[in-house]
Design an enzyme around this catalytic site. Structure first.
Site, PDB file in Angstrom:
ATOM      1  N   LYS A  40      -7.299  -0.774  -0.412  1.00 54.60           N
ATOM      2  CA  LYS A  40      -6.974  -1.948   0.406  1.00 54.60           C
ATOM      3  C   LYS A  40      -5.514  -2.356   0.186  1.00 54.60           C
ATOM      4  O   LYS A  40      -4.892  -1.924  -0.789  1.00 54.60           O
ATOM      5  CB  LYS A  40      -7.911  -3.099   0.039  1.00 54.60           C
ATOM      6  N   TYR A 264      23.932 -17.292  -8.126  1.00 56.33           N
ATOM      7  CA  TYR A 264      23.583 -18.622  -7.579  1.00 56.33           C
ATOM      8  C   TYR A 264      23.319 -19.618  -8.700  1.00 56.33           C
ATOM      9  O   TYR A 264      22.587 -19.317  -9.644  1.00 56.33           O
ATOM     10  CB  TYR A 264      22.325 -18.542  -6.718  1.00 56.33           C
TER      11      TYR A 264
HETATM   12  C1  LIG Z   1     -10.426  -4.857  -4.846  1.00 58.74           C
HETATM   13  C2  LIG Z   1     -11.840  -4.645  -5.198  1.00 58.74           C
HETATM   14  C3  LIG Z   1     -12.203  -3.722  -6.182  1.00 58.74           C
HETATM   15  C4  LIG Z   1     -11.177  -2.995  -7.051  1.00 58.74           C
HETATM   16  O1  LIG Z   1     -10.935  -3.759  -8.193  1.00 58.74           O
HETATM   17  P1  LIG Z   1      -9.933  -3.251  -9.337  1.00 58.74           P
HETATM   18  O2  LIG Z   1      -9.970  -4.324 -10.349  1.00 58.74           O
HETATM   19  O3  LIG Z   1      -8.599  -3.106  -8.672  1.00 58.74           O
HETATM   20  O4  LIG Z   1     -10.472  -1.951  -9.802  1.00 58.74           O
HETATM   21  C5  LIG Z   1     -13.540  -3.500  -6.409  1.00 58.74           C
HETATM   22  N1  LIG Z   1     -14.482  -4.161  -5.697  1.00 58.74           N
HETATM   23  C6  LIG Z   1     -14.179  -5.068  -4.751  1.00 58.74           C
HETATM   24  C7  LIG Z   1     -15.262  -5.770  -4.019  1.00 58.74           C
HETATM   25  C8  LIG Z   1     -12.853  -5.347  -4.481  1.00 58.74           C
HETATM   26  O5  LIG Z   1     -12.557  -6.251  -3.547  1.00 58.74           O
END
Ligand SMILES: *Cc1c(COP(=O)(O)O)cnc(C)c1O
EC number: 5.1.1.1
Length: 376
Positions: A40, A264
């Site tokens: 994602k 800055y």
């Molecule tokens: C993003 C996500 C993961 C992955 O989690 P990590 O801590 O990055 O391994 C697993 N399950 C769900 C439902 C997520 O949204």
């Protein structure tokens, strides 16, 4: 497009690290458990399609995304493994997901209604029921699974593919909250079994940290995000190789006298004659303004302090006397040079945040280069 590559500030992604990290998780969880590579948010800033391919080479059987549009991008790249949408879908997204054979997560009554609506044309949506076992965010109440959800899931209108939950504190020292959530999940499974209803093919609870720390949470699928990128802040994760390096080149070197304010607000003032090197990276690239007067960068293999404020497009580094530096010299902002290593956890500390937020904040303004091309 060619012009976009003129800038020396680049993000390098080592696809071999992605592949090896996933292979490590596959070995760790064993033959009976599948691995879902969570890609994602453009694979936490690493590039979804490239990472997904490397993860599948490493042995992942599933891909996970947050929204249907992300799943469609993977389908358009001809990735045809199971893909689960890990976030709630609105009716338009549900329709898109069904059209592209994406698995949907259902977490509410209205969510169910949009899945049914998306089912038009004789397609039976693939559905995972998410139960809230203690995260307190999305998911149906455990005591409604048997009474409200089993009749829907077994009605023949959908293909029931999974039963899942999500852990709130698997990466924190205290195991108690994870144990409590696991107990609730096991109770739900027992209630389904007691009804004489067959389990769906996928039962899943674990994220990266739980996959490494709590074998009891594996069931038959683990969802691995941060660990695949080598950015999990956990003892026992040291075998995982960071996949991302960020480097640039010195754009200007100058010698300034004591008492010179830098950048800055003049938030840093030299206390002696000093060599200041400018590097073309800034907060518009995801190099956070919170790093001002806190971060370090590697020049000639030496950790040099970032002094003055981080601006939108530039930073200034104090190069200690005796360290050679010239315009055009390579600078490593994230990654290794010689025996020094600036880690994603350094970045997270400098900004009082977590590696996830740093990685997903890396801007696409920086050119991404992929190595491990033998994978293609
Ligand atoms: C993003 C996500 C993961 C992955 O989690 P990590 O801590 O990055 O391994 C697993 N399950 C769900 C439902 C997520 O949204």
């Amino acid at each position: 497009m060619a012009r976009a590559h003129l800038r020396h500030t680049v993000v390098e992604i080592n696809l071999e690290a992605i592949r090896a990290n996933i292979a490590h998780f596959c070995d760790w969880v064993g033959d009976q458990v599948n691995v879902m590579a969570v890609v994602k948010a453009d694979a936490y800033g690493h590039g979804a399609v490239e990472v997904a391919r490397a993860a599948l080479k490493g042995g992942a059987a599933w891909l996970g995304v947050a929204q249907a549009e992300e799943g469609v991008e993977l389908r358009e790249a001809h990735l045809d493994c199971p893909i689960l949408v890990l976030g709630p879908s609105n009716p338009e997204q549900a329709r898109l997901a069904v059209a592209h054979h994406l698995d949907l997560m259902v977490t509410s009554g209205p969510g169910w209604a949009s899945v049914l609506e998306a089912a038009q044309g004789g397609k039976r949506p693939r559905v995972h029921l998410k139960v809230d076992t203690g995260m307190g965010r999305v998911g149906v109440r455990p005591d409604t699974v048997v009474s409200e959800w089993l009749p829907r899931l077994t009605s023949g209108k959908v293909q029931w593919q999974g039963l899942m939950s999500h852990l709130a504190a698997s990466d924190e020292p205290d195991p108690e909250s994870t144990q409590r959530q696991l107990a609730v999940f096991l109770d739900v499974l027992e209630a389904v079994r007691a009804k004489g209803v067959a389990f769906p093919p996928a039962l899943h609870l674990a994220n990266s940290a739980a996959a490494l720390r709590y074998p009891g949470t594996h069931f038959n699928l683990v969802r691995v995000g941060i660990g695949m990128y080598g950015a999990l802040d956990l003892e026992g994760a040291s075998e995982l190789e960071p996949a991302m390096t960020i480097s640039s080149a010195v754009s200007l070197v100058k010698r300034v006298p004591a008492g010179t304010p830098i950048g800055y607000g003049g938030s840093f003032v030299t206390n002696a004659d000093a060599t200041i090197a400018t590097v073309p990276i800034g907060y518009a690239d995801g190099y956070r303004r919170a790093f001002s007067n806190r971060a370090e960068a590697l020049v000639s293999g030496v950790r040099c302090p970032v002094v003055g404020r981080v601006s939108m497009d530039q930073i200034t580094i104090l190069v200690p006397d005796g360290i050679p530096v010239e315009e055009g010299d390579r600078v490593v902002l994230l990654g290794r040079m010689g025996d020094q290593h600036i880690t994603i956890h350094d970045w997270a500390d400098w900004a009082d945040t977590i590696s996830y937020e740093i990685l997903t904040g890396i801007s696409t303004r920086m050119t991404r280069r992929y190595s491990g091309a033998q994978l293609e």
